[in-house]
Write an enzyme that holds these catalytic residues in place. Structure first.
Site, short mmCIF file in Angstrom:
data_model
loop_
_atom_site.label_atom_id
_atom_site.label_comp_id
_atom_site.label_asym_id
_atom_site.label_seq_id
_atom_site.Cartn_x
_atom_site.Cartn_y
_atom_site.Cartn_z
N LYS A 162 0.84 -1.21 0.00
CA LYS A 162 0.00 0.00 0.00
C LYS A 162 0.87 1.26 0.00
O LYS A 162 0.66 2.17 -0.80
CB LYS A 162 -0.89 0.00 1.25
CG LYS A 162 -1.51 1.35 1.57
CD LYS A 162 -2.39 1.31 2.80
CE LYS A 162 -1.68 1.54 4.10
NZ LYS A 162 -1.35 2.93 4.42
N ASN A 163 1.86 1.27 0.90
CA ASN A 163 2.62 2.51 1.06
C ASN A 163 3.61 2.76 -0.07
O ASN A 163 4.10 3.89 -0.24
CB ASN A 163 3.32 2.54 2.42
CG ASN A 163 2.30 2.71 3.54
OD1 ASN A 163 1.13 3.00 3.29
ND2 ASN A 163 2.73 2.52 4.78
N CYS B 299 -5.10 12.58 13.12
CA CYS B 299 -5.83 11.33 12.99
C CYS B 299 -5.58 10.54 14.26
O CYS B 299 -4.84 10.99 15.13
CB CYS B 299 -5.46 10.57 11.74
SG CYS B 299 -3.86 9.79 11.81
N ARG C 38 0.43 14.47 13.16
CA ARG C 38 0.78 14.32 11.75
C ARG C 38 0.72 15.61 10.91
O ARG C 38 -0.09 15.73 9.98
CB ARG C 38 -0.07 13.21 11.09
CG ARG C 38 -0.01 11.91 11.87
CD ARG C 38 -0.69 10.79 11.15
NE ARG C 38 0.09 10.29 10.02
CZ ARG C 38 -0.33 9.33 9.21
NH1 ARG C 38 -1.52 8.81 9.39
NH2 ARG C 38 0.41 8.94 8.20
N ASP D 154 4.65 0.95 11.92
CA ASP D 154 3.50 0.23 11.37
C ASP D 154 3.44 -1.23 11.82
O ASP D 154 2.48 -1.94 11.49
CB ASP D 154 3.51 0.31 9.83
CG ASP D 154 3.27 1.73 9.34
OD1 ASP D 154 2.80 2.57 10.15
OD2 ASP D 154 3.56 2.02 8.17
N ARG E 133 -8.58 -0.83 4.74
CA ARG E 133 -7.82 0.24 4.08
C ARG E 133 -6.46 -0.26 3.63
O ARG E 133 -5.91 0.26 2.65
CB ARG E 133 -7.61 1.41 5.04
CG ARG E 133 -8.87 2.17 5.36
CD ARG E 133 -8.55 3.38 6.17
NE ARG E 133 -7.52 4.18 5.51
CZ ARG E 133 -7.04 5.31 5.99
NH1 ARG E 133 -7.50 5.79 7.13
NH2 ARG E 133 -6.10 5.97 5.36
#
Ligand code: EPU
Length: 443
Positions: A22-23, A132, A137, A326, A418
């Site tokens: 994803k990243n 968030c 962030r 993560d 997600r």
């Protein structure tokens, strides 16, 4: 809204294949805004965040099509569905320049279109992402880097309004770290913008994550002149134009780490194929030190059942090649099964500990003090209903649910969707009992 119903207490066993990252995919997709002609993406993971990025790109005038889809235009929602034909994205030089709040608030990584829009279309209006659940962030470093390339930037009514000088961006020099360290998407934004700037740019204290290296390599294939992406100093010689190319999204190191930690927590035997072991050197080292058998091949990693209960180990999250933030939540879930006391601190996102209270509901003994969590183990886990608060917290709860006795219901798995491609199917293939259900009373 969906939930996961997990029957825990069974060791995972078998082989799974890593999905595309994803990243890595998100900034690569944003980069297509820089390119003349179509770009073919392969191994795009089928994830909500990818669909959101495609929707954003469509709003910015991108055309999405698939070879095996009859050549017709696709809706963002179905375009992300993978398929071997890959997805083609074509972004015209002229077009809209607004990334609206409605999309940015759903996905912070939307901010990655800022640099490319500014470089190719001369201006960009991107809503400020705001905070968030994992922390504050800010994007001050993104803005500092783009200002160093000559952009005029104002923040008004919650929107970043950026404009390039009349003749386009100009090369510049920027130091891209704050006291937290560097910024991954900030580095991506400035690097992308600098590819089309006039003259030479230098990014010092650049993020060194593999996703930045993948982006640099891809842009070079598209005609960019970037040196050092993946290291602390990136040098970019601006070019007039970039052309589309083909790119295969590299394996997701966080998904791989999550699956291996699920294997270790259930005392299972799992091989993840199609992954990049060197990107997980820090996790392999931790497994070795805690005495969880872990073998590696050129593109696979395997965890096998431990004979002695694993030793609890302290971990501090750091930018790559350090332990990734993560994987912090998933590591905490694994630590509940380990022998001894472990101190886990998150220097990247000191507030990213929403999962602690939920893990404690399952029987963990974790105390949180600011950016530090203290875990005493082993604690037997027993199934309970729990609430997911963010993407990686959801993964930690799934791991704990698989290790727990009895039934665990993880609510709000839209967070998980997600960033994990069909996680319940992958775990199911490994013999884990995870059922996706409609959560009738999920608020
Ligand atoms: N920071 C600043 N100023 C900035 C930007 C960042 O102070 O302008 C601080 C942040 O507050 C944080 C640290 O720098 O403390 C690192 O943030 P970074 O900018 O590197 O994060 P990001 O690029 O927004 C990416 C990943 C995150 C991952 C972080 C850190 C993507 C799409 N997202 O975010 O992934 O946690 O890097 O490795 O690549 C996830 O996948 O669950 C996820 C949150």
């Amino acid at each position: 809204m969906d939930c996961f119903r997990i029957q825990g207490g069974r060791p995972l066993a078998g082989t799974v294949t890593a999905s595309g990252s994803k990243n890595a995919a998100l900034p690569l997709l944003a980069a297509s805004l820089l390119l003349e002609g179509p770009t073919r993406f392969r191994r795009l993971p089928d994830l909500q965040d990818i669909r959101t990025m495609l929707e954003l790109l469509q709003g910015l005038g991108a055309r999405l099509s698939r070879e095996d889809g009859g050549g017709g235009e696709l809706e963002a929602a179905s375009a992300a569905m993978g398929g071997d034909g890959g997805l083609e994205v074509t972004c015209p030089a002229a077009g809209p320049t607004d990334a609206p709040y409605e999309i940015v608030r759903r996905m912070r990584a939307s901010v990655a279109v800022l640099g490319p829009l500014l470089a190719r279309r001369g201006r960009a209006r991107v809503s400020l992402p705001g905070g968030c659940v994992i922390g504050v962030r800010p994007i001050d470093l993104h803005l500092k880097g783009l200002a160093a390339l000559g952009a005029t930037i104002q923040v008004r009514h919650g929107v970043v309004e950026a404009e390039a000088p009349r003749g386009g961006l100009v090369g510049g020099q920027v130091y891209l770290a704050s006291r937290w360290g560097s910024t991954v998407l900030g580095t991506a934004n400035v690097m992308m913008a600098a590819t089309l700037a006039r003259g030479r740019s230098v990014i010092d204290a650049a993020a060194q994550e593999p996703e930045i290296q993948a982006l640099g390599e891809f842009l070079n294939r598209c005609g960019a002149r970037i040196r050092g992406a993946g290291g602390p100093r990136i040098e970019i010689e601006g070019v007039e134009e970039l052309h589309g190319d083909e790119v295969e999204i590299p394996a997701d190191r966080i998904e791989t780490g999550t699956l291996l930690l699920a294997a270790a927590a259930t005392r299972g035997e799992v091989r993840v194929e199609g992954c990049i072991p060197r990107e997980l050197a820090v996790l392999i080292d931790l497994f070795e030190r805690s005495e969880v058998p872990c073998e590696r091949g050129p593109d696979w990693l395997q965890v096998s059942p431990w004979q002695r209960r694993p030793r609890a180990l302290d971990v501090t999250t750091r930018p790559y090649p350090g332990f990734p933030t993560d994987l912090q939540a998933q590591w905490l879930a694994f630590c509940t099964l380990c022998e001894g006391l472990a101190l886990v601190s998150d220097t990247v996102y000191p507030d990213r500990f929403m999962h602690v209270a939920e893990l404690n509901r399952l029987g963990a003994a974790i105390r949180r003090e600011g950016g530090l969590a203290m875990i005493v183990g082993p604690t037997p886990l027993s199934g309970a209903p729990v609430l997911a608060s963010d993407l990686r917290a959801s993964a930690a709860l799934v791991i704990a649910g698989l290790a727990a006795s009895g039934e665990t219901v993880v609510r709000r798995v839209y967070h998980l969707d997600r960033g994990y491609e069909r996680l319940e199917a992958k775990i199911g293939a490994l013999g884990g009992l995870v059922r996706r259900e409609l959560d009738e009373d999920g608020a």
